[in-house]
Scaffold this motif. Structure first.
Motif, PDB file in Angstrom:
ATOM      1  N   ALA A  51      59.205  29.838   6.280  1.00  0.00           N
ATOM      2  CA  ALA A  51      59.690  31.170   5.917  1.00  0.00           C
ATOM      3  C   ALA A  51      59.603  31.389   4.408  1.00  0.00           C
ATOM      4  O   ALA A  51      59.171  32.453   3.951  1.00  0.00           O
ATOM      5  CB  ALA A  51      61.119  31.369   6.400  1.00  0.00           C
ATOM      6  N   GLN A  52      59.993  30.398   3.639  1.00  0.00           N
ATOM      7  CA  GLN A  52      59.957  30.531   2.192  1.00  0.00           C
ATOM      8  C   GLN A  52      58.518  30.563   1.676  1.00  0.00           C
ATOM      9  O   GLN A  52      58.213  31.278   0.749  1.00  0.00           O
ATOM     10  CB  GLN A  52      60.736  29.407   1.522  1.00  0.00           C
ATOM     11  CG  GLN A  52      62.229  29.500   1.744  1.00  0.00           C
ATOM     12  CD  GLN A  52      62.805  30.821   1.267  1.00  0.00           C
ATOM     13  OE1 GLN A  52      62.956  31.755   2.045  1.00  0.00           O
ATOM     14  NE2 GLN A  52      63.126  30.899   0.016  1.00  0.00           N
ATOM     15  N   ARG A  53      57.646  29.775   2.291  1.00  0.00           N
ATOM     16  CA  ARG A  53      56.241  29.765   1.870  1.00  0.00           C
ATOM     17  C   ARG A  53      55.630  31.145   2.059  1.00  0.00           C
ATOM     18  O   ARG A  53      54.924  31.645   1.185  1.00  0.00           O
ATOM     19  CB  ARG A  53      55.445  28.739   2.664  1.00  0.00           C
ATOM     20  CG  ARG A  53      53.970  28.718   2.267  1.00  0.00           C
ATOM     21  CD  ARG A  53      53.169  27.777   3.085  1.00  0.00           C
ATOM     22  NE  ARG A  53      53.216  28.220   4.479  1.00  0.00           N
ATOM     23  CZ  ARG A  53      52.743  27.530   5.488  1.00  0.00           C
ATOM     24  NH1 ARG A  53      52.209  26.354   5.289  1.00  0.00           N
ATOM     25  NH2 ARG A  53      52.821  27.984   6.713  1.00  0.00           N
ATOM     26  N   SER A  54      55.915  31.781   3.179  1.00  0.00           N
ATOM     27  CA  SER A  54      55.330  33.100   3.437  1.00  0.00           C
ATOM     28  C   SER A  54      55.922  34.176   2.537  1.00  0.00           C
ATOM     29  O   SER A  54      55.278  35.187   2.276  1.00  0.00           O
ATOM     30  CB  SER A  54      55.501  33.484   4.901  1.00  0.00           C
ATOM     31  OG  SER A  54      56.866  33.592   5.224  1.00  0.00           O
ATOM     32  N   SER A  55      57.146  33.962   2.029  1.00  0.00           N
ATOM     33  CA  SER A  55      57.749  34.950   1.138  1.00  0.00           C
ATOM     34  C   SER A  55      57.396  34.696  -0.330  1.00  0.00           C
ATOM     35  O   SER A  55      57.685  35.514  -1.187  1.00  0.00           O
ATOM     36  CB  SER A  55      59.273  34.957   1.299  1.00  0.00           C
ATOM     37  OG  SER A  55      59.830  33.758   0.780  1.00  0.00           O
ATOM     38  N   SER A  73      66.481  26.271   0.927  1.00  0.00           N
ATOM     39  CA  SER A  73      67.811  25.742   1.235  1.00  0.00           C
ATOM     40  C   SER A  73      67.933  25.480   2.723  1.00  0.00           C
ATOM     41  O   SER A  73      67.597  26.341   3.540  1.00  0.00           O
ATOM     42  CB  SER A  73      68.892  26.738   0.813  1.00  0.00           C
ATOM     43  OG  SER A  73      68.863  26.942  -0.574  1.00  0.00           O
ATOM     44  N   TYR A  74      68.379  24.274   3.075  1.00  0.00           N
ATOM     45  CA  TYR A  74      68.664  23.908   4.456  1.00  0.00           C
ATOM     46  C   TYR A  74      69.614  22.738   4.462  1.00  0.00           C
ATOM     47  O   TYR A  74      69.654  21.951   3.519  1.00  0.00           O
ATOM     48  CB  TYR A  74      67.386  23.595   5.246  1.00  0.00           C
ATOM     49  CG  TYR A  74      66.510  22.541   4.619  1.00  0.00           C
ATOM     50  CD1 TYR A  74      66.754  21.190   4.817  1.00  0.00           C
ATOM     51  CD2 TYR A  74      65.444  22.892   3.830  1.00  0.00           C
ATOM     52  CE1 TYR A  74      65.966  20.232   4.219  1.00  0.00           C
ATOM     53  CE2 TYR A  74      64.643  21.935   3.237  1.00  0.00           C
ATOM     54  CZ  TYR A  74      64.909  20.606   3.440  1.00  0.00           C
ATOM     55  OH  TYR A  74      64.131  19.651   2.845  1.00  0.00           O
ATOM     56  N   ASP A  75      70.419  22.631   5.481  1.00  0.00           N
ATOM     57  CA  ASP A  75      71.409  21.564   5.634  1.00  0.00           C
ATOM     58  C   ASP A  75      72.307  21.420   4.403  1.00  0.00           C
ATOM     59  O   ASP A  75      72.697  20.322   4.036  1.00  0.00           O
ATOM     60  CB  ASP A  75      70.718  20.221   5.910  1.00  0.00           C
ATOM     61  CG  ASP A  75      69.993  20.189   7.232  1.00  0.00           C
ATOM     62  OD1 ASP A  75      70.355  20.992   8.117  1.00  0.00           O
ATOM     63  OD2 ASP A  75      69.076  19.366   7.377  1.00  0.00           O
TER      64      ASP A  75
END
Length: 71
Positions: A16-20, A26-28
């Motif tokens: 998701a971040q790559r496409s934006s 951020s995760y976990d």
């Protein structure tokens, strides 16, 4: 070791971040800054390998090399 669901969540966040176009993911409860899209791509590939290992399968990549002697 992380479960397949946790690894997929990380991979989804990276995708998701790559496409934006954002290099901060951020995760976990963690935030990671990546220097380039290529670095994010390598992290996604590593996660794909980890997911495959957890699921008991392996990823087979094929590379095709072609060459010509000249024009």
């Amino acid at each position: 070791m992380a479960t397949a669901a946790e690894l997929r969540a990380r991979r989804d966040a990276l995708t998701a971040q790559r496409s934006s176009g954002v290099a901060r993911v951020s995760y976990d409860g963690k935030t990671v800054d990546y220097r380039s899209v290529a670095e994010i791509d390598r992290a996604i590939e590593a996660l794909d390998r980890e997911i495959a290992a957890v699921e008991g399968r392996r990823i087979v990549r094929h590379v095709r090399v072609t060459a010509t002697k000249g024009l």
